[in-house]
Design a protein around this motif. Structure first.
Motif, mmCIF file in Angstrom:
data_model
loop_
_atom_site.group_PDB
_atom_site.id
_atom_site.type_symbol
_atom_site.label_atom_id
_atom_site.label_comp_id
_atom_site.label_asym_id
_atom_site.label_seq_id
_atom_site.Cartn_x
_atom_site.Cartn_y
_atom_site.Cartn_z
ATOM 1 N N GLU A 167 -4.528 -7.491 -10.312
ATOM 2 C CA GLU A 167 -3.979 -8.701 -9.679
ATOM 3 C C GLU A 167 -2.613 -8.481 -9.042
ATOM 4 O O GLU A 167 -2.088 -9.368 -8.379
ATOM 5 C CB GLU A 167 -3.906 -9.864 -10.683
ATOM 6 C CG GLU A 167 -3.211 -9.532 -11.985
ATOM 7 C CD GLU A 167 -4.203 -9.157 -13.091
ATOM 8 O OE1 GLU A 167 -5.165 -8.402 -12.809
ATOM 9 O OE2 GLU A 167 -4.000 -9.616 -14.231
ATOM 10 N N ASP A 168 -2.039 -7.301 -9.228
ATOM 11 C CA ASP A 168 -0.801 -6.955 -8.533
ATOM 12 C C ASP A 168 -1.069 -6.452 -7.115
ATOM 13 O O ASP A 168 -0.131 -6.209 -6.355
ATOM 14 C CB ASP A 168 -0.024 -5.879 -9.302
ATOM 15 C CG ASP A 168 0.462 -6.367 -10.656
ATOM 16 O OD1 ASP A 168 0.384 -5.586 -11.628
ATOM 17 O OD2 ASP A 168 0.927 -7.523 -10.744
ATOM 18 N N THR A 169 -2.323 -6.279 -6.772
ATOM 19 C CA THR A 169 -2.679 -5.814 -5.436
ATOM 20 C C THR A 169 -2.203 -6.803 -4.385
ATOM 21 O O THR A 169 -2.516 -7.994 -4.450
ATOM 22 C CB THR A 169 -4.202 -5.631 -5.322
ATOM 23 O OG1 THR A 169 -4.612 -4.579 -6.204
ATOM 24 C CG2 THR A 169 -4.614 -5.284 -3.898
ATOM 25 N N ALA A 170 -1.410 -6.303 -3.437
ATOM 26 C CA ALA A 170 -0.813 -7.163 -2.413
ATOM 27 C C ALA A 170 -0.027 -6.293 -1.446
ATOM 28 O O ALA A 170 0.202 -5.111 -1.712
ATOM 29 C CB ALA A 170 0.111 -8.204 -3.041
ATOM 30 N N VAL A 171 0.388 -6.911 -0.375
ATOM 31 C CA VAL A 171 1.408 -6.308 0.476
ATOM 32 C C VAL A 171 2.761 -6.765 -0.064
ATOM 33 O O VAL A 171 2.975 -7.965 -0.253
ATOM 34 C CB VAL A 171 1.251 -6.722 1.945
ATOM 35 C CG1 VAL A 171 2.373 -6.113 2.790
ATOM 36 C CG2 VAL A 171 -0.108 -6.291 2.478
ATOM 37 N N VAL A 225 -3.247 3.021 -6.857
ATOM 38 C CA VAL A 225 -2.997 3.474 -8.225
ATOM 39 C C VAL A 225 -4.001 2.815 -9.150
ATOM 40 O O VAL A 225 -4.477 1.703 -8.871
ATOM 41 C CB VAL A 225 -1.545 3.139 -8.639
ATOM 42 C CG1 VAL A 225 -1.307 1.638 -8.663
ATOM 43 C CG2 VAL A 225 -1.173 3.778 -9.961
ATOM 44 N N GLN A 226 -4.323 3.486 -10.233
ATOM 45 C CA GLN A 226 -5.229 2.902 -11.221
ATOM 46 C C GLN A 226 -4.492 1.900 -12.091
ATOM 47 O O GLN A 226 -3.266 1.987 -12.279
ATOM 48 C CB GLN A 226 -5.827 4.000 -12.087
ATOM 49 C CG GLN A 226 -6.853 4.859 -11.375
ATOM 50 C CD GLN A 226 -7.576 5.805 -12.312
ATOM 51 O OE1 GLN A 226 -7.037 6.203 -13.345
ATOM 52 N NE2 GLN A 226 -8.798 6.176 -11.959
ATOM 53 N N ALA A 227 -5.240 0.979 -12.625
ATOM 54 C CA ALA A 227 -4.664 0.004 -13.551
ATOM 55 C C ALA A 227 -3.953 0.727 -14.688
ATOM 56 O O ALA A 227 -4.455 1.723 -15.214
ATOM 57 C CB ALA A 227 -5.740 -0.915 -14.093
ATOM 58 N N GLY A 266 11.398 -6.980 5.679
ATOM 59 C CA GLY A 266 10.821 -5.692 6.010
ATOM 60 C C GLY A 266 9.383 -5.849 6.466
ATOM 61 O O GLY A 266 8.819 -6.947 6.471
ATOM 62 N N GLN A 267 8.760 -4.732 6.789
ATOM 63 C CA GLN A 267 7.429 -4.764 7.379
ATOM 64 C C GLN A 267 6.327 -4.804 6.331
ATOM 65 O O GLN A 267 5.179 -5.066 6.678
ATOM 66 C CB GLN A 267 7.219 -3.546 8.292
ATOM 67 C CG GLN A 267 6.743 -2.282 7.596
ATOM 68 C CD GLN A 267 7.806 -1.610 6.733
ATOM 69 O OE1 GLN A 267 8.935 -2.069 6.614
ATOM 70 N NE2 GLN A 267 7.438 -0.495 6.134
ATOM 71 N N GLY A 268 6.653 -4.560 5.085
ATOM 72 C CA GLY A 268 5.640 -4.612 4.035
ATOM 73 C C GLY A 268 5.041 -3.253 3.736
ATOM 74 O O GLY A 268 4.929 -2.394 4.613
ATOM 75 N N THR A 269 4.678 -3.070 2.479
ATOM 76 C CA THR A 269 3.993 -1.853 2.056
ATOM 77 C C THR A 269 2.849 -2.265 1.131
ATOM 78 O O THR A 269 3.018 -3.117 0.255
ATOM 79 C CB THR A 269 4.967 -0.871 1.372
ATOM 80 O OG1 THR A 269 4.293 0.352 1.069
ATOM 81 C CG2 THR A 269 5.578 -1.447 0.097
ATOM 82 N N GLN A 270 1.689 -1.673 1.357
ATOM 83 C CA GLN A 270 0.490 -2.071 0.622
ATOM 84 C C GLN A 270 0.452 -1.415 -0.756
ATOM 85 O O GLN A 270 0.628 -0.198 -0.885
ATOM 86 C CB GLN A 270 -0.766 -1.667 1.402
ATOM 87 C CG GLN A 270 -2.073 -1.937 0.687
ATOM 88 C CD GLN A 270 -2.393 -3.419 0.604
ATOM 89 O OE1 GLN A 270 -2.302 -4.138 1.595
ATOM 90 N NE2 GLN A 270 -2.807 -3.877 -0.590
ATOM 91 N N VAL A 271 0.190 -2.232 -1.755
ATOM 92 C CA VAL A 271 -0.041 -1.745 -3.110
ATOM 93 C C VAL A 271 -1.452 -2.167 -3.519
ATOM 94 O O VAL A 271 -1.783 -3.361 -3.458
ATOM 95 C CB VAL A 271 0.987 -2.314 -4.104
ATOM 96 C CG1 VAL A 271 0.612 -1.956 -5.538
ATOM 97 C CG2 VAL A 271 2.381 -1.787 -3.776
ATOM 98 N N THR A 272 -2.258 -1.209 -3.898
ATOM 99 C CA THR A 272 -3.614 -1.481 -4.328
ATOM 100 C C THR A 272 -3.823 -0.904 -5.723
ATOM 101 O O THR A 272 -3.576 0.286 -5.935
ATOM 102 C CB THR A 272 -4.641 -0.873 -3.365
ATOM 103 O OG1 THR A 272 -4.408 -1.380 -2.040
ATOM 104 C CG2 THR A 272 -6.057 -1.224 -3.788
#
Length: 120
Positions: free
Chosen positions: A88-92, A11-13, A111-117
């Motif tokens: 800076e919110d980019t993380a799993v 997602v865009q900033a 949980g297994q995690g979901t990527q947010v970029t």
């Protein structure tokens, strides 16, 4: 016990995402539910938690005012609504189920995690 996180993506900033975490194999309304995140090269960071009924929540200062946590006990699901996203919110992002031992939280299941970029 399974915690299945979903909803991540690119997602865009300034944009928004809603993460979901569906739980199975546990008595959902007996567990505190939380969200954590881990960025590359950094330690895992607490983001938010919600108590059993969902009436009480706690959001970390780093995301307060932008993120909200909620749960639907009828659907055994916890959500993380993320608005005004920043790079800076980019993380799993990981969901977790835990218990409260007189103010000390023990996170029993993950949980297994979901990527947010978040792109700038």
């Amino acid at each position: 016990v399974q915690l299945q996180a979903s909803g991540g993506g690119l997602v865009q900033a300034g944009g928004s995402l809603r993460l979901s975490c569906a739980a199975s194999g546990l008595t959902f309304n007996m567990y505190i539910m939380g969200w954590f995140r881990q960025a590359p090269g950094k330690e895992r960071e607490f983001v938010a938690r919600t108590m059993w009924s969902g009436s009480s929540t706690y959001i970390s200062n780093s995301v307060k005012g932008r993120f909200t946590i909620s749960r639907d006990n009828a659907k055994n699901t916890v959500y993380l609504q993320m608005n005004s996203l920043k790079p800076e919110d980019t993380a799993v992002y990981y969901c977790a189920a835990g218990r409260d031992y007189s103010g000390t939280y023990s996170w029993d299941y993950w949980g297994q995690g979901t990527q947010v970029t978040v792109s700038s």
